[in-house]
Design a protein around this motif. Sequence first.
Motif, PDB file in Angstrom:
ATOM      1  N   PRO A   1       0.825  -1.208   0.000  1.00  0.00           N
ATOM      2  CA  PRO A   1       0.000   0.000   0.000  1.00  0.00           C
ATOM      3  C   PRO A   1       0.861   1.261   0.000  1.00  0.00           C
ATOM      4  N   ARG A   2       0.511   2.201  -0.902  1.00  0.00           N
ATOM      5  CA  ARG A   2       1.284   3.442  -0.989  1.00  0.00           C
ATOM      6  C   ARG A   2       0.468   4.489  -1.747  1.00  0.00           C
ATOM      7  N   ASP A   3       0.466   5.702  -1.227  1.00  0.00           N
ATOM      8  CA  ASP A   3      -0.155   6.852  -1.901  1.00  0.00           C
ATOM      9  C   ASP A   3      -1.611   6.572  -2.298  1.00  0.00           C
ATOM     10  N   GLY A   4      -2.366   5.987  -1.398  1.00  0.00           N
ATOM     11  CA  GLY A   4      -3.778   5.734  -1.673  1.00  0.00           C
ATOM     12  C   GLY A   4      -4.032   4.632  -2.670  1.00  0.00           C
ATOM     13  N   GLY A   5      -3.043   3.816  -2.954  1.00  0.00           N
ATOM     14  CA  GLY A   5      -3.206   2.707  -3.879  1.00  0.00           C
ATOM     15  C   GLY A   5      -2.206   1.615  -3.548  1.00  0.00           C
ATOM     16  N   TRP A   6      -1.721   0.949  -4.581  1.00  0.00           N
ATOM     17  CA  TRP A   6      -0.778  -0.154  -4.398  1.00  0.00           C
ATOM     18  C   TRP A   6       0.416   0.025  -5.327  1.00  0.00           C
ATOM     19  N   THR A   7       1.602  -0.279  -4.806  1.00  0.00           N
ATOM     20  CA  THR A   7       2.821  -0.285  -5.611  1.00  0.00           C
ATOM     21  C   THR A   7       3.257  -1.724  -5.805  1.00  0.00           C
ATOM     22  N   ILE A   8       3.479  -2.109  -7.058  1.00  0.00           N
ATOM     23  CA  ILE A   8       3.745  -3.508  -7.400  1.00  0.00           C
ATOM     24  C   ILE A   8       5.152  -3.654  -7.956  1.00  0.00           C
ATOM     25  N   ASN A   9       5.872  -4.654  -7.450  1.00  0.00           N
ATOM     26  CA  ASN A   9       7.209  -4.985  -7.933  1.00  0.00           C
ATOM     27  C   ASN A   9       7.323  -6.497  -8.090  1.00  0.00           C
ATOM     28  N   GLY A  10       7.887  -6.915  -9.203  1.00  0.00           N
ATOM     29  CA  GLY A  10       8.057  -8.339  -9.442  1.00  0.00           C
ATOM     30  C   GLY A  10       8.032  -8.664 -10.918  1.00  0.00           C
ATOM     31  N   ARG A  11       7.924  -9.956 -11.228  1.00  0.00           N
ATOM     32  CA  ARG A  11       7.949 -10.404 -12.615  1.00  0.00           C
ATOM     33  C   ARG A  11       6.914 -11.496 -12.829  1.00  0.00           C
ATOM     34  N   LYS A  12       6.277 -11.450 -13.977  1.00  0.00           N
ATOM     35  CA  LYS A  12       5.381 -12.504 -14.430  1.00  0.00           C
ATOM     36  C   LYS A  12       5.909 -13.023 -15.767  1.00  0.00           C
ATOM     37  N   ILE A  13       5.618 -14.282 -16.063  1.00  0.00           N
ATOM     38  CA  ILE A  13       6.129 -14.851 -17.315  1.00  0.00           C
ATOM     39  C   ILE A  13       5.077 -15.749 -17.955  1.00  0.00           C
ATOM     40  N   TRP A  14       5.271 -16.004 -19.256  1.00  0.00           N
ATOM     41  CA  TRP A  14       4.321 -16.756 -20.074  1.00  0.00           C
ATOM     42  C   TRP A  14       2.945 -16.082 -20.026  1.00  0.00           C
ATOM     43  N   THR A  15       2.976 -14.749 -20.040  1.00  0.00           N
ATOM     44  CA  THR A  15       1.745 -13.964 -19.973  1.00  0.00           C
ATOM     45  C   THR A  15       1.225 -13.750 -21.385  1.00  0.00           C
ATOM     46  N   THR A  16       0.201 -14.483 -21.747  1.00  0.00           N
ATOM     47  CA  THR A  16      -0.338 -14.448 -23.110  1.00  0.00           C
ATOM     48  C   THR A  16      -0.936 -13.085 -23.424  1.00  0.00           C
ATOM     49  N   ARG A  17      -0.558 -12.527 -24.589  1.00  0.00           N
ATOM     50  CA  ARG A  17      -1.101 -11.269 -25.120  1.00  0.00           C
ATOM     51  C   ARG A  17      -0.845 -10.076 -24.211  1.00  0.00           C
ATOM     52  N   ALA A  18       0.183 -10.137 -23.401  1.00  0.00           N
ATOM     53  CA  ALA A  18       0.466  -8.997 -22.522  1.00  0.00           C
ATOM     54  C   ALA A  18       0.811  -7.742 -23.316  1.00  0.00           C
ATOM     55  N   ASP A  19       1.355  -7.927 -24.519  1.00  0.00           N
ATOM     56  CA  ASP A  19       1.743  -6.771 -25.335  1.00  0.00           C
ATOM     57  C   ASP A  19       0.536  -6.078 -25.958  1.00  0.00           C
ATOM     58  N   GLU A  20      -0.661  -6.674 -25.845  1.00  0.00           N
ATOM     59  CA  GLU A  20      -1.861  -6.080 -26.421  1.00  0.00           C
ATOM     60  C   GLU A  20      -2.885  -5.667 -25.363  1.00  0.00           C
ATOM     61  N   ALA A  21      -2.681  -6.086 -24.112  1.00  0.00           N
ATOM     62  CA  ALA A  21      -3.716  -5.946 -23.086  1.00  0.00           C
ATOM     63  C   ALA A  21      -3.754  -4.544 -22.481  1.00  0.00           C
ATOM     64  N   ASP A  22      -4.961  -4.149 -22.082  1.00  0.00           N
ATOM     65  CA  ASP A  22      -5.161  -2.901 -21.356  1.00  0.00           C
ATOM     66  C   ASP A  22      -5.020  -3.103 -19.854  1.00  0.00           C
ATOM     67  N   TYR A  23      -5.408  -4.288 -19.377  1.00  0.00           N
ATOM     68  CA  TYR A  23      -5.355  -4.601 -17.951  1.00  0.00           C
ATOM     69  C   TYR A  23      -4.793  -6.004 -17.744  1.00  0.00           C
ATOM     70  N   VAL A  24      -4.239  -6.232 -16.558  1.00  0.00           N
ATOM     71  CA  VAL A  24      -3.821  -7.557 -16.140  1.00  0.00           C
ATOM     72  C   VAL A  24      -4.507  -7.870 -14.816  1.00  0.00           C
ATOM     73  N   PHE A  25      -5.053  -9.069 -14.695  1.00  0.00           N
ATOM     74  CA  PHE A  25      -5.504  -9.528 -13.381  1.00  0.00           C
ATOM     75  C   PHE A  25      -4.399 -10.435 -12.850  1.00  0.00           C
ATOM     76  N   LEU A  26      -3.823 -10.030 -11.727  1.00  0.00           N
ATOM     77  CA  LEU A  26      -2.622 -10.709 -11.254  1.00  0.00           C
ATOM     78  C   LEU A  26      -2.721 -11.080  -9.784  1.00  0.00           C
ATOM     79  N   LEU A  27      -1.876 -12.001  -9.404  1.00  0.00           N
ATOM     80  CA  LEU A  27      -1.709 -12.390  -8.010  1.00  0.00           C
ATOM     81  C   LEU A  27      -0.415 -11.789  -7.496  1.00  0.00           C
ATOM     82  N   ALA A  28      -0.494 -11.187  -6.316  1.00  0.00           N
ATOM     83  CA  ALA A  28       0.686 -10.598  -5.694  1.00  0.00           C
ATOM     84  C   ALA A  28       0.650 -10.879  -4.199  1.00  0.00           C
TER      85      ALA A  28
END
Length: 406
Positions: A147-174
């Motif tokens: 949690p930071r600045d009224g939201g969330w700050t995310i750090n890390g890596r995901k892989i084998w993410t299909t169509r990530a280069d075309e997507a507007d949003y990602v639903f992710l686990l952190a």
Amino acid sequence: MKTTYPAPVEQFRRQVRTWLEENLPDGWFDGAEMPPEEREAFRASWTEKLHAAGWICASWPKEYGGRGLSPLENVVLHEEFARARAPMRADWFGDTLVGPTILRWGTDEQKAEFIPKILRGEITWCQGFSEPEAGSDLAGLRTRAEPRDGGWTINGRKIWTTRADEADYVFLLARTDPDAPRHRGISYLLVPMRQPGIEVRPIEQLDGATDFCEVVFTDAHAPEGCVVGGLNNGWKVAMTTLGFERGASATTGHRRFEKELRKIIGMARERGVHTDPVIRQRLAEQWTRVQIQRYHGLRTLADTVNGTREAAGLGQLNKMWWSETHRATMDLMMDILGPEGQILAGAAAEQGAWIPGVGMRNGRADYPAGVEQRAFLFSLSDTIGGGTAEIQRNIVAERLLGLPRG
């Protein structure tokens, strides 16, 4: 073999079939190949037609823009679109995975923000679950959300993410609570992809396609209301998402394998090897395995309709079965092709080639593999993606056979 459902459901089938016959382009049912420019125009207008008719996300409740279809009606809808070879979804990840998850777990604000856009096909999604050191062992993920600045700050890596280069949003686990047990300190977040803190690195495969990506999060930002299903409840929410993924094509998943196998039988006849006793036996075995997959789907459907939950672990069994069946079918195809299968006979940089059972894939100029070769290469990932065959076996052993945890 035809499966017959109750009369009202079969009446609905006729309604769907009539709509498809009236709205698909002329010549569609003749099997003619559509030129690339016409295909693009069709895809652009088809989503609008689907939305206007209410076929997109038709099983969703009416208050959220769906038709409120029953499970059997939804199955029939899928069956008729599969029979007609008609594209059904505006966005697989949105329509089938994250959309139903938001409906099940999301807040009223999340539903109001995302559900209408998913229905209209205005936003696209990708799934951020797997990591370099947490693929099948998903609970071992290391991506952090703080949690930071009224939201969330995310750090890390995901892989084998299909169509990530075309997507507007990602639903992710952190991981949102590093001190909690592995499965309990994880949250499910909806994160905008188009921001400076996210770097997308396409992963080029041997055939030149770049469907998969690595995604690096460096102080990426997500708004305060992005957590779905409550803080540190992400594991349970994610299991819901995976349930939608494995249950969406119970009675239609086998169809593409049937079609592919018919083509392979044709190859065997053309090359005069269909009378070879070993080849005949292998073809018969693969046909039998595809039919078993069909019956697995019907069993899953019966379990869903009856609400019996007798098939715990069946999703894993089905995934293991079709993936290993498909790899064996592709191995058989390459053996039928013989030395011809070792020659790169595809067009150089074959852009936008349609690979049966795979979809649209770009080519590679310095490795011009043919359509059959590229289908074979892609099949090698079948027993890895969505959970490795080894992990599926462990789950089946525990849930279906009652064996002790390994």
